[in-house]
Design a protein around this motif. Structure first.
Motif, PDB file in Angstrom:
ATOM      1  N   ASP A  70       5.184   8.247   6.968  1.00  0.00           N
ATOM      2  CA  ASP A  70       6.559   8.645   7.255  1.00  0.00           C
ATOM      3  C   ASP A  70       6.680  10.127   6.943  1.00  0.00           C
ATOM      4  OD1 ASP A  70       9.305   9.163   7.295  1.00  0.00           O
ATOM      5  OD2 ASP A  70       9.811   7.134   6.666  1.00  0.00           O
ATOM      6  N   ALA A  71       6.815  10.939   7.964  1.00  0.00           N
ATOM      7  CA  ALA A  71       6.839  12.393   7.787  1.00  0.00           C
ATOM      8  C   ALA A  71       8.043  12.855   6.986  1.00  0.00           C
ATOM      9  CB  ALA A  71       6.829  13.077   9.155  1.00  0.00           C
ATOM     10  N   ALA A  72       9.113  12.083   6.992  1.00  0.00           N
ATOM     11  CA  ALA A  72      10.328  12.490   6.285  1.00  0.00           C
ATOM     12  C   ALA A  72      10.215  12.282   4.789  1.00  0.00           C
ATOM     13  CB  ALA A  72      11.537  11.737   6.823  1.00  0.00           C
ATOM     14  N   THR A  73       9.551  11.216   4.379  1.00  0.00           N
ATOM     15  CA  THR A  73       9.489  10.870   2.949  1.00  0.00           C
ATOM     16  C   THR A  73       8.126  11.075   2.326  1.00  0.00           C
ATOM     17  OG1 THR A  73       8.907   8.546   3.360  1.00  0.00           O
ATOM     18  CG2 THR A  73      11.257   9.118   3.336  1.00  0.00           C
ATOM     19  N   GLY A  74       7.086  11.191   3.148  1.00  0.00           N
ATOM     20  CA  GLY A  74       5.739  11.287   2.621  1.00  0.00           C
ATOM     21  C   GLY A  74       5.117   9.945   2.319  1.00  0.00           C
ATOM     22  N   GLU A  75       5.858   8.853   2.498  1.00  0.00           N
ATOM     23  CA  GLU A  75       5.310   7.526   2.251  1.00  0.00           C
ATOM     24  C   GLU A  75       4.216   7.217   3.263  1.00  0.00           C
ATOM     25  OE1 GLU A  75       8.655   4.635   0.612  1.00  0.00           O
ATOM     26  OE2 GLU A  75       9.297   5.666   2.436  1.00  0.00           O
ATOM     27  N   HIS A  76       3.231   6.430   2.840  1.00  0.00           N
ATOM     28  CA  HIS A  76       2.146   6.062   3.748  1.00  0.00           C
ATOM     29  C   HIS A  76       1.504   4.780   3.230  1.00  0.00           C
ATOM     30  CE1 HIS A  76      -0.880   7.465   0.793  1.00  0.00           C
ATOM     31  NE2 HIS A  76       0.037   8.368   0.498  1.00  0.00           N
ATOM     32  N   GLY A  77       0.649   4.185   4.045  1.00  0.00           N
ATOM     33  CA  GLY A  77      -0.022   2.963   3.618  1.00  0.00           C
ATOM     34  C   GLY A  77      -0.642   2.245   4.786  1.00  0.00           C
ATOM     35  N   ASP A  78      -0.966   0.949   4.559  1.00  0.00           N
ATOM     36  CA  ASP A  78      -1.514   0.126   5.624  1.00  0.00           C
ATOM     37  C   ASP A  78      -0.430  -0.828   6.118  1.00  0.00           C
ATOM     38  OD1 ASP A  78      -1.341  -1.902   3.719  1.00  0.00           O
ATOM     39  OD2 ASP A  78      -3.466  -1.813   3.212  1.00  0.00           O
ATOM     40  N   LEU A  79      -0.800  -1.736   7.019  1.00  0.00           N
ATOM     41  CA  LEU A  79       0.197  -2.621   7.617  1.00  0.00           C
ATOM     42  C   LEU A  79       0.736  -3.640   6.620  1.00  0.00           C
ATOM     43  CD1 LEU A  79      -1.343  -3.149  11.162  1.00  0.00           C
ATOM     44  CD2 LEU A  79       0.669  -1.803  10.552  1.00  0.00           C
ATOM     45  N   LEU A  80      -0.018  -3.964   5.594  1.00  0.00           N
ATOM     46  CA  LEU A  80       0.494  -4.852   4.552  1.00  0.00           C
ATOM     47  C   LEU A  80       1.615  -4.146   3.787  1.00  0.00           C
ATOM     48  CD1 LEU A  80      -0.074  -7.696   3.490  1.00  0.00           C
ATOM     49  CD2 LEU A  80      -1.652  -6.690   1.836  1.00  0.00           C
ATOM     50  N   ASP A  81       1.419  -2.863   3.496  1.00  0.00           N
ATOM     51  CA  ASP A  81       2.483  -2.070   2.859  1.00  0.00           C
ATOM     52  C   ASP A  81       3.700  -1.970   3.781  1.00  0.00           C
ATOM     53  OD1 ASP A  81       0.863  -1.406   0.596  1.00  0.00           O
ATOM     54  OD2 ASP A  81      -0.126   0.113   1.806  1.00  0.00           O
ATOM     55  N   LEU A  82       3.441  -1.828   5.075  1.00  0.00           N
ATOM     56  CA  LEU A  82       4.530  -1.680   6.043  1.00  0.00           C
ATOM     57  C   LEU A  82       5.392  -2.944   6.096  1.00  0.00           C
ATOM     58  CD1 LEU A  82       5.740   0.177   8.248  1.00  0.00           C
ATOM     59  CD2 LEU A  82       4.309  -1.032   9.876  1.00  0.00           C
ATOM     60  N   ILE A  83       4.747  -4.101   6.107  1.00  0.00           N
ATOM     61  CA  ILE A  83       5.487  -5.368   6.128  1.00  0.00           C
ATOM     62  C   ILE A  83       6.326  -5.496   4.864  1.00  0.00           C
ATOM     63  CG2 ILE A  83       5.191  -7.874   5.951  1.00  0.00           C
ATOM     64  CD1 ILE A  83       2.830  -7.595   7.889  1.00  0.00           C
ATOM     65  N   SER A  84       5.743  -5.145   3.728  1.00  0.00           N
ATOM     66  CA  SER A  84       6.473  -5.230   2.462  1.00  0.00           C
ATOM     67  C   SER A  84       7.701  -4.329   2.472  1.00  0.00           C
ATOM     68  CB  SER A  84       5.546  -4.846   1.299  1.00  0.00           C
ATOM     69  OG  SER A  84       6.224  -4.941   0.068  1.00  0.00           O
ATOM     70  N   ALA A  85       7.543  -3.097   2.967  1.00  0.00           N
ATOM     71  CA  ALA A  85       8.676  -2.162   3.021  1.00  0.00           C
ATOM     72  C   ALA A  85       9.707  -2.613   4.042  1.00  0.00           C
ATOM     73  CB  ALA A  85       8.173  -0.752   3.348  1.00  0.00           C
ATOM     74  N   ASN A  86       9.251  -3.129   5.163  1.00  0.00           N
ATOM     75  CA  ASN A  86      10.161  -3.549   6.233  1.00  0.00           C
ATOM     76  C   ASN A  86      11.080  -4.677   5.782  1.00  0.00           C
ATOM     77  OD1 ASN A  86      10.419  -5.686   8.717  1.00  0.00           O
ATOM     78  ND2 ASN A  86      10.684  -3.575   9.409  1.00  0.00           N
ATOM     79  N   LEU A  87      10.534  -5.639   5.046  1.00  0.00           N
ATOM     80  CA  LEU A  87      11.305  -6.803   4.613  1.00  0.00           C
ATOM     81  C   LEU A  87      11.824  -6.667   3.185  1.00  0.00           C
ATOM     82  CD1 LEU A  87       9.092  -9.659   6.109  1.00  0.00           C
ATOM     83  CD2 LEU A  87      11.134  -8.601   7.089  1.00  0.00           C
ATOM     84  N   ARG A  88      11.585  -5.506   2.556  1.00  0.00           N
ATOM     85  CA  ARG A  88      12.009  -5.251   1.178  1.00  0.00           C
ATOM     86  C   ARG A  88      11.490  -6.332   0.228  1.00  0.00           C
ATOM     87  NH1 ARG A  88      18.322  -3.210   1.542  1.00  0.00           N
ATOM     88  NH2 ARG A  88      18.005  -1.557   3.067  1.00  0.00           N
ATOM     89  N   LEU A  89      10.212  -6.658   0.384  1.00  0.00           N
ATOM     90  CA  LEU A  89       9.607  -7.673  -0.469  1.00  0.00           C
ATOM     91  C   LEU A  89       9.309  -7.072  -1.831  1.00  0.00           C
ATOM     92  CD1 LEU A  89       7.221  -9.277   2.172  1.00  0.00           C
ATOM     93  CD2 LEU A  89       9.529  -9.975   1.522  1.00  0.00           C
ATOM     94  N   SER A  90       9.377  -7.900  -2.863  1.00  0.00           N
ATOM     95  CA  SER A  90       9.279  -7.379  -4.224  1.00  0.00           C
ATOM     96  C   SER A  90       7.919  -7.572  -4.859  1.00  0.00           C
ATOM     97  CB  SER A  90      10.345  -8.042  -5.107  1.00  0.00           C
ATOM     98  OG  SER A  90      10.177  -9.446  -5.121  1.00  0.00           O
ATOM     99  N   SER A  91       6.965  -8.216  -4.164  1.00  0.00           N
ATOM    100  CA  SER A  91       5.654  -8.440  -4.771  1.00  0.00           C
ATOM    101  C   SER A  91       4.581  -8.478  -3.693  1.00  0.00           C
ATOM    102  CB  SER A  91       5.643  -9.749  -5.565  1.00  0.00           C
ATOM    103  OG  SER A  91       5.714 -10.871  -4.690  1.00  0.00           O
ATOM    104  N   LEU A  92       3.344  -8.235  -4.112  1.00  0.00           N
ATOM    105  CA  LEU A  92       2.216  -8.311  -3.188  1.00  0.00           C
ATOM    106  C   LEU A  92       2.055  -9.726  -2.664  1.00  0.00           C
ATOM    107  CD1 LEU A  92      -0.314  -7.157  -1.822  1.00  0.00           C
ATOM    108  CD2 LEU A  92      -1.569  -7.594  -3.962  1.00  0.00           C
ATOM    109  N   GLY A  93       2.293 -10.723  -3.527  1.00  0.00           N
ATOM    110  CA  GLY A  93       2.151 -12.114  -3.099  1.00  0.00           C
ATOM    111  C   GLY A  93       3.077 -12.448  -1.940  1.00  0.00           C
ATOM    112  N   GLU A  94       4.323 -11.949  -1.982  1.00  0.00           N
ATOM    113  CA  GLU A  94       5.261 -12.199  -0.891  1.00  0.00           C
ATOM    114  C   GLU A  94       4.789 -11.522   0.398  1.00  0.00           C
ATOM    115  OE1 GLU A  94       9.600 -12.729  -3.019  1.00  0.00           O
ATOM    116  OE2 GLU A  94       8.869 -10.698  -2.690  1.00  0.00           O
ATOM    117  N   ALA A  95       4.249 -10.313   0.267  1.00  0.00           N
ATOM    118  CA  ALA A  95       3.751  -9.607   1.448  1.00  0.00           C
ATOM    119  C   ALA A  95       2.559 -10.345   2.057  1.00  0.00           C
ATOM    120  CB  ALA A  95       3.365  -8.178   1.077  1.00  0.00           C
ATOM    121  N   LEU A  96       1.675 -10.850   1.203  1.00  0.00           N
ATOM    122  CA  LEU A  96       0.520 -11.602   1.702  1.00  0.00           C
ATOM    123  C   LEU A  96       0.962 -12.876   2.401  1.00  0.00           C
ATOM    124  CD1 LEU A  96      -1.929 -11.155  -1.306  1.00  0.00           C
ATOM    125  CD2 LEU A  96      -2.208 -10.211   0.991  1.00  0.00           C
ATOM    126  N   ASP A  97       1.940 -13.578   1.836  1.00  0.00           N
ATOM    127  CA  ASP A  97       2.444 -14.801   2.470  1.00  0.00           C
ATOM    128  C   ASP A  97       3.032 -14.506   3.842  1.00  0.00           C
ATOM    129  OD1 ASP A  97       1.658 -16.396   0.400  1.00  0.00           O
ATOM    130  OD2 ASP A  97       3.623 -16.504  -0.556  1.00  0.00           O
TER     131      ASP A  97
END
Length: 352
Positions: A70-97
């Motif tokens: 994200d050029a505006a915030t400097g945030e970056h990652g992979d698609l697992l990080d993207l899913i977590s940010a998109n759904l505002r998930l609070s843990s890695l386990g939720e993102a994996l599920d």
């Protein structure tokens, strides 16, 4: 033969990278493909051109498909990080599920483990376990309940969580009876060092977002004496009072004022105050028990050299005032009650 992955985080991220465009079309539907990238406003699917996801490349390493920035915030990652940010998930386990659901992968069998011994009923350990099962209140019934009471903008308060199926034992039935399960707002009670000592539960009606039709519909567990629900970090000033909604309302009116909800008049009278406090604001409930508790903690604080400032309300408490008169009127009512040296500090003219 295709290599069968074990569904670890890195392996699931690689599987997602093979489906990078499908992931983007599903979670970032407001964006569009442009060459080798998917372009969108941000990870929460806002229209725009700030965030870009690489759609082609290897499954890992430099230039991998699925990597985003994200050029505006400097945030970056992979698609697992993207899913977590998109759904505002609070843990890695939720993102994996969620990723497994998208990829139609089965959840792995849990590793065998020894069963935990049952914690004593209403003990601090039982409170800690229940708190661990809670979730952030954002977009939950708990947030709706507080909003109905005029309390908004507090979804990131760390002392609050939501439990969708919190057990409730009716007081007129044997404890061996199977409990009911209702949604509940959880409030974490901590000592002056921040250690969880107890929990306060407010059961909620899923149909109305009001308190559940239970008697009582609030209960505490664990060790509450001397402790409270802390919102904000105490500095040289602190506000203390009884009810959770009262102190949340006060915090809304004066956002930079750290507060503690002792949860009852008796517990307010016995509240332990952290070191370094120079001035204690006391939110005084209008009933006799509230006035006695305020006098008691005020006398203790003054004995320790702490200045005390009572805060009075037009009706029963801060939340009643907030609902009856609105936030601006509550703030205007509190402003002349503040110590002169705190007025500009806590209520600058832009917030008056």
């Amino acid at each position: 033969m295709e290599f069968i992955m074990e569904n670890t985080a890195s392996e699931i991220a690689q599987r997602l990278s093979r489906e990078a465009e499908a992931v983007c079309r599903h979670y970032l539907s407001c964006g569009r493909r442009q060459g080798r990238y998917w372009i969108v406003g941000d990870a929460e699917n806002t229209p725009g051109r700030s965030l870009y996801v690489r759609l082609t490349g290897p499954t890992s390493g430099k230039g991998a498909a699925g990597k985003w920035t994200d050029a505006a915030t400097g945030e970056h990652g992979d698609l697992l990080d993207l899913i977590s940010a998109n759904l505002r998930l609070s843990s890695l386990g939720e993102a994996l599920d969620e990723a497994r659901r998208f990829l139609s992968l089965p959840r792995p069998d849990p590793a065998p483990r020894e069963p935990m011994p049952k914690a004593p009923t209403a003990s601090p350990e039982a409170a800690r376990r229940l708190w661990a099962m809670g979730q952030p209140i954002a977009s939950t019934l708990a947030e709706r309940y507080l909003a109905r009471r005029g309390i908004v903008g507090i979804r990131n308060v760390r002392a609050l969580r939501f439990h969708p199926h919190c057990y409730y034992w009716r007081e007129d039935e044997p404890h061996e009876t199977k409990p009911e399960a209702w949604p509940a707002l959880l409030a974490k009670v901590t000592d002056i060092d921040g250690k969880l000592t107890g929990l306060h539960r407010t059961w909620l009606d899923p149909e109305t977002a009001n308190k559940a039709p239970l008697d009582p519909n609030r209960k505490a567990m664990g060790n509450l004496l001397g402790h409270g629900v802390r919102i904000g970090n105490a500095t040289d000033i602190l506000a203390a009072g009884e009810g959770l909604e009262t102190l949340l309302s006060l915090r809304m009116a004066i956002p930079d004022l750290p507060v503690i909800a002792a949860l009852s008049a008796n517990h307010l009278a016995a509240l332990e105050l952290p070191d370094g406090i120079e001035r204690l604001y006391i939110a005084v409930d209008s009933d006799e028990a509230g006035r006695i508790a305020a006098d008691t903690i005020g006398e203790r604080a003054r004995y320790d050299g702490i200045e005390t400032v009572p805060l009075a309300f037009r009706l029963e408490d801060a939340n009643t005032d907030l609902r009856a008169f609105g936030l601006d009127e509550l703030r205007a009512h509190l402003r002349p009650q503040l110590a002169p040296q705190d007025v500009d500090r806590l209520l600058p003219s832009s917030a008056a």
